[in-house]
Design an enzyme around this catalytic site. Structure first.
Site, PDB file in Angstrom:
ATOM      1  N   SER A  76       0.828  -1.211   0.000  1.00 42.57           N
ATOM      2  CA  SER A  76       0.000   0.000   0.000  1.00 42.57           C
ATOM      3  C   SER A  76       0.858   1.256   0.000  1.00 42.57           C
ATOM      4  O   SER A  76       0.481   2.268  -0.598  1.00 42.57           O
ATOM      5  CB  SER A  76      -0.968  -0.005   1.184  1.00 42.57           C
ATOM      6  OG  SER A  76      -0.266  -0.086   2.408  1.00 42.57           O
ATOM      7  N   GLU A  77       2.024   1.215   0.668  1.00 48.32           N
ATOM      8  CA  GLU A  77       2.965   2.329   0.612  1.00 48.32           C
ATOM      9  C   GLU A  77       4.407   1.842   0.655  1.00 48.32           C
ATOM     10  O   GLU A  77       4.712   0.803   1.258  1.00 48.32           O
ATOM     11  CB  GLU A  77       2.754   3.322   1.767  1.00 48.32           C
ATOM     12  CG  GLU A  77       1.611   4.301   1.564  1.00 48.32           C
ATOM     13  CD  GLU A  77       0.351   3.866   2.265  1.00 48.32           C
ATOM     14  OE1 GLU A  77      -0.666   4.566   2.157  1.00 48.32           O
ATOM     15  OE2 GLU A  77       0.375   2.822   2.921  1.00 48.32           O
ATOM     16  N   THR A  78       5.267   2.617   0.012  1.00 46.42           N
ATOM     17  CA  THR A  78       6.710   2.440   0.065  1.00 46.42           C
ATOM     18  C   THR A  78       7.311   3.798   0.395  1.00 46.42           C
ATOM     19  O   THR A  78       6.861   4.818  -0.132  1.00 46.42           O
ATOM     20  CB  THR A  78       7.261   1.943  -1.287  1.00 46.42           C
ATOM     21  OG1 THR A  78       6.634   0.686  -1.603  1.00 46.42           O
ATOM     22  CG2 THR A  78       8.761   1.748  -1.246  1.00 46.42           C
TER      23      THR A  78
END
Length: 287
Positions: A44-46
């Site tokens: 979902s996020e990096t």
């Protein structure tokens, strides 16, 4: 080569919570390369750690598979815990597009660290597409007005009637994808105990296991409407339906509709390390 860690956030149990990939030194990567790496990790996020431009300890940029976010909760907390593992810290100041975010850490002797972060105080307004959102979720809201809160990302807090209704949500992602720049944060609870689910095709996330940037706005929303006291900590469970249970706490201090501070806390645990072999990729350069 770019070293990274995978951190499971808002849990003290590996392979639970919400994972984030943290590139520990992203110096030399372009914005396009960061976005491509966020697609590559398929989380979902990096996040990408960079030297600060101001007085903070580090600067962090946050990408979903589809866009860059000015601020987010679980990625920043996970990044802070990753950096605290590299070098023992009691505090960390992180520069984001929404300003500096302060973290404090608590160690319990195990693999997990608990971090507390001061979030940007959100703004809010009635959500202009509440009817379309209700159509996409397949249920009517349990409150007469649905509010959108912004502290970087825009979270629409959608109240449902009970846990059964929350767990039974099967949103029509085709409808939700027509709603730009928002996540649908569906919630239910009483007192200090709350459950939530989050859906956001607009941010490239079908469902999120823990949405730390929505936890603070939920504490604000509940205090605004007299459902909890200002300064009282609430607990939010999310990710249950995904098999990735997460636990967040949130506190909002203020009076009436004026809020002075918002804090969100939770544990995180490092579950993986590696490196991306992308030296010499065309288009690289200073971020």
């Amino acid at each position: 080569m770019y070293q990274y860690m995978i951190v499971d956030v808002f849990t003290d149990t590996p392979l639970a919570g919400n994972p984030v990939a943290v590139l520990l030194d992203a110096t030399g990567l372009s914005t396009d390369q960061m976005q491509s790496l966020a697609v590559e990790t398929n989380l979902s996020e990096t996040t990408f750690v960079l030297p600060p431009q101001g007085t903070a300890d580090v600067r962090v940029r946050i990408f979903t598979p589809t866009r860059e976010l000015p601020f987010a909760g679980h990625p920043t907390l996970g990044t802070a815990v990753a950096l605290a593992h590299l070098r023992e810290r009691r505090t960390l100041v992180m520069e984001t597009m929404m300003g500096d975010v302060e973290f404090t850490f608590q160690r319990d002797g195990g693999r997990a660290l608990t971090a507390r972060m001061r979030q940007p105080v959100p703004t809010w307004e009635p959500y202009e597409h509440a009817a379309t959102l209700a159509e996409g979720l397949g249920v009517a809201p349990a409150e007469p007005v649905v509010y959108a809160y912004r502290n970087g990302p825009r979270h629409v807090l959608f109240p449902v009637r009970d846990i059964e209704e929350l767990s039974g949500l099967r949103p029509d992602l085709r409808v939700l994808s027509t709603l730009p720049d928002m996540s649908a944060f569906c919630f239910v609870g009483v007192g200090t105990h709350w459950r939530a689910r989050m859906f956001s095709p607009a941010y490239g996330v079908v469902e999120d296991a823990a949405t730390g940037s929505a936890a603070g706005p939920l504490a604000v929303h509940l205090a605004r409407h007299g459902r909890t006291d200002h300064g009282r900590q609430i607990e939010i469970r999310q990710g249950v339906e995904m098999g990735r249970p997460s636990t967040m706490t949130a506190t909002a201090w203020g009076q009436g509709d004026r809020f002075d501070a918002v804090e969100v806390a939770g544990a995180a645990v490092v579950v993986g390390r590696g490196e991306f072999l992308i030296d010499g990729v065309e288009g690289g350069g200073p971020a």
